[in-house]
Scaffold this motif. Sequence first.
Motif, PDB file in Angstrom:
ATOM      1  N   GLY A   2      -1.449   2.105  -0.431  1.00  0.00           N
ATOM      2  CA  GLY A   2      -2.384   2.838  -1.278  1.00  0.00           C
ATOM      3  C   GLY A   2      -2.758   4.186  -0.701  1.00  0.00           C
ATOM      4  N   GLY A   3      -2.877   4.247   0.622  1.00  0.00           N
ATOM      5  CA  GLY A   3      -3.221   5.511   1.268  1.00  0.00           C
ATOM      6  C   GLY A   3      -2.141   6.565   1.086  1.00  0.00           C
ATOM      7  N   VAL A   4      -0.896   6.148   1.163  1.00  0.00           N
ATOM      8  CA  VAL A   4       0.215   7.085   0.974  1.00  0.00           C
ATOM      9  C   VAL A   4       0.257   7.580  -0.465  1.00  0.00           C
ATOM     10  CG1 VAL A   4       2.736   7.280   1.003  1.00  0.00           C
ATOM     11  CG2 VAL A   4       1.564   6.091   2.851  1.00  0.00           C
ATOM     12  N   ILE A   5       0.057   6.669  -1.406  1.00  0.00           N
ATOM     13  CA  ILE A   5       0.026   7.063  -2.820  1.00  0.00           C
ATOM     14  C   ILE A   5      -1.116   8.044  -3.058  1.00  0.00           C
ATOM     15  CG2 ILE A   5      -0.355   6.235  -5.171  1.00  0.00           C
ATOM     16  CD1 ILE A   5       0.978   3.607  -4.268  1.00  0.00           C
ATOM     17  N   PHE A   6      -2.291   7.734  -2.488  1.00  0.00           N
ATOM     18  CA  PHE A   6      -3.442   8.618  -2.653  1.00  0.00           C
ATOM     19  C   PHE A   6      -3.165  10.002  -2.087  1.00  0.00           C
ATOM     20  CE2 PHE A   6      -7.247  10.585  -0.916  1.00  0.00           C
ATOM     21  CZ  PHE A   6      -8.008  10.709  -2.056  1.00  0.00           C
ATOM     22  N   GLN A   7      -2.645  10.063  -0.869  1.00  0.00           N
ATOM     23  CA  GLN A   7      -2.391  11.354  -0.230  1.00  0.00           C
ATOM     24  C   GLN A   7      -1.398  12.186  -1.017  1.00  0.00           C
ATOM     25  OE1 GLN A   7      -1.119  10.388   3.711  1.00  0.00           O
ATOM     26  NE2 GLN A   7      -3.203  10.276   4.505  1.00  0.00           N
ATOM     27  N   ASN A   8      -0.309  11.573  -1.447  1.00  0.00           N
ATOM     28  CA  ASN A   8       0.707  12.326  -2.186  1.00  0.00           C
ATOM     29  C   ASN A   8       0.198  12.789  -3.540  1.00  0.00           C
ATOM     30  OD1 ASN A   8       2.598  12.080  -0.144  1.00  0.00           O
ATOM     31  ND2 ASN A   8       3.452  10.199  -0.983  1.00  0.00           N
ATOM     32  N   ARG A   9      -0.512  11.939  -4.243  1.00  0.00           N
ATOM     33  CA  ARG A   9      -1.029  12.313  -5.569  1.00  0.00           C
ATOM     34  C   ARG A   9      -2.104  13.386  -5.457  1.00  0.00           C
ATOM     35  NH1 ARG A   9       0.468  13.625 -10.015  1.00  0.00           N
ATOM     36  NH2 ARG A   9      -1.037  13.351 -11.669  1.00  0.00           N
ATOM     37  N   MET A  10      -2.997  13.224  -4.491  1.00  0.00           N
ATOM     38  CA  MET A  10      -4.070  14.195  -4.301  1.00  0.00           C
ATOM     39  C   MET A  10      -3.502  15.557  -3.896  1.00  0.00           C
ATOM     40  SD  MET A  10      -7.282  13.959  -4.679  1.00  0.00           S
ATOM     41  CE  MET A  10      -8.828  14.610  -4.167  1.00  0.00           C
ATOM     42  N   ALA A  11      -2.527  15.553  -2.992  1.00  0.00           N
ATOM     43  CA  ALA A  11      -1.910  16.822  -2.570  1.00  0.00           C
ATOM     44  C   ALA A  11      -1.206  17.496  -3.741  1.00  0.00           C
ATOM     45  CB  ALA A  11      -0.931  16.571  -1.432  1.00  0.00           C
ATOM     46  N   ALA A  12      -0.557  16.708  -4.601  1.00  0.00           N
ATOM     47  CA  ALA A  12       0.128  17.293  -5.758  1.00  0.00           C
ATOM     48  C   ALA A  12      -0.866  17.888  -6.752  1.00  0.00           C
ATOM     49  CB  ALA A  12       0.978  16.223  -6.452  1.00  0.00           C
ATOM     50  N   ARG A  60      -6.481   6.268 -10.011  1.00  0.00           N
ATOM     51  CA  ARG A  60      -5.825   5.702 -11.189  1.00  0.00           C
ATOM     52  C   ARG A  60      -4.339   5.469 -10.919  1.00  0.00           C
ATOM     53  NH1 ARG A  60      -6.197   9.123 -16.557  1.00  0.00           N
ATOM     54  NH2 ARG A  60      -8.356   9.021 -15.909  1.00  0.00           N
ATOM     55  N   THR A  61      -3.706   6.384 -10.210  1.00  0.00           N
ATOM     56  CA  THR A  61      -2.294   6.228  -9.872  1.00  0.00           C
ATOM     57  C   THR A  61      -2.086   5.035  -8.946  1.00  0.00           C
ATOM     58  OG1 THR A  61      -1.975   8.610 -10.111  1.00  0.00           O
ATOM     59  CG2 THR A  61      -0.275   7.404  -8.930  1.00  0.00           C
ATOM     60  N   ILE A  62      -2.975   4.885  -7.955  1.00  0.00           N
ATOM     61  CA  ILE A  62      -2.893   3.722  -7.060  1.00  0.00           C
ATOM     62  C   ILE A  62      -3.013   2.440  -7.875  1.00  0.00           C
ATOM     63  CG2 ILE A  62      -4.057   2.463  -5.205  1.00  0.00           C
ATOM     64  CD1 ILE A  62      -4.972   5.186  -4.123  1.00  0.00           C
ATOM     65  N   TRP A  63      -3.967   2.383  -8.778  1.00  0.00           N
ATOM     66  CA  TRP A  63      -4.195   1.201  -9.592  1.00  0.00           C
ATOM     67  C   TRP A  63      -2.964   0.874 -10.427  1.00  0.00           C
ATOM     68  CZ3 TRP A  63      -4.569  -0.027 -14.802  1.00  0.00           C
ATOM     69  CH2 TRP A  63      -5.178  -1.242 -15.092  1.00  0.00           C
ATOM     70  N   ALA A  64      -2.349   1.885 -11.028  1.00  0.00           N
ATOM     71  CA  ALA A  64      -1.174   1.664 -11.869  1.00  0.00           C
ATOM     72  C   ALA A  64      -0.001   1.135 -11.053  1.00  0.00           C
ATOM     73  CB  ALA A  64      -0.779   2.964 -12.572  1.00  0.00           C
TER      74      ALA A  64
END
Length: 86
Positions: A2-12, A60-64
Motif C-alpha cells: 500500500g505504501g508503494v501504491i500511495f507514493q507512486n500515485r501521490m507523486a504522479a 482510493r487507488t490503494i483501496w481499488a
Amino acid sequence: MGGVIFQNRMAAILAGYLSLSGSAVLYSLDVVTLIRQINGMPAGNPHTVFLKTALSYSIRTIWAVICGLAGLALATTLFIKHYDLK
C-alpha cells in the motif's frame, strides 16, 4: 504494498501541480506526515484543498488495488480441491 501504491500515485498527482513540483517527493513519502502538514494548513487555502484531494485519490487507488487482489484471491479459492483431514 500500500505504501508503494500511495507514493507512486501521490507523486504522479503532485507532478502535475506546478507549485508543488519541487516538494512532490517529500509529500509522497509518508502519509502520516502529510496528514499532519495538511491539518496545520489554513482550511480555505487552495493548496490545502489540492493536497486533500490528492490524498483521497491516492487512498482510493490503494483501496481499488486491494479490492481487486481480494477478488482475485476469492476467485482462486474456487479451484482449491477438497482434502480430508482424517
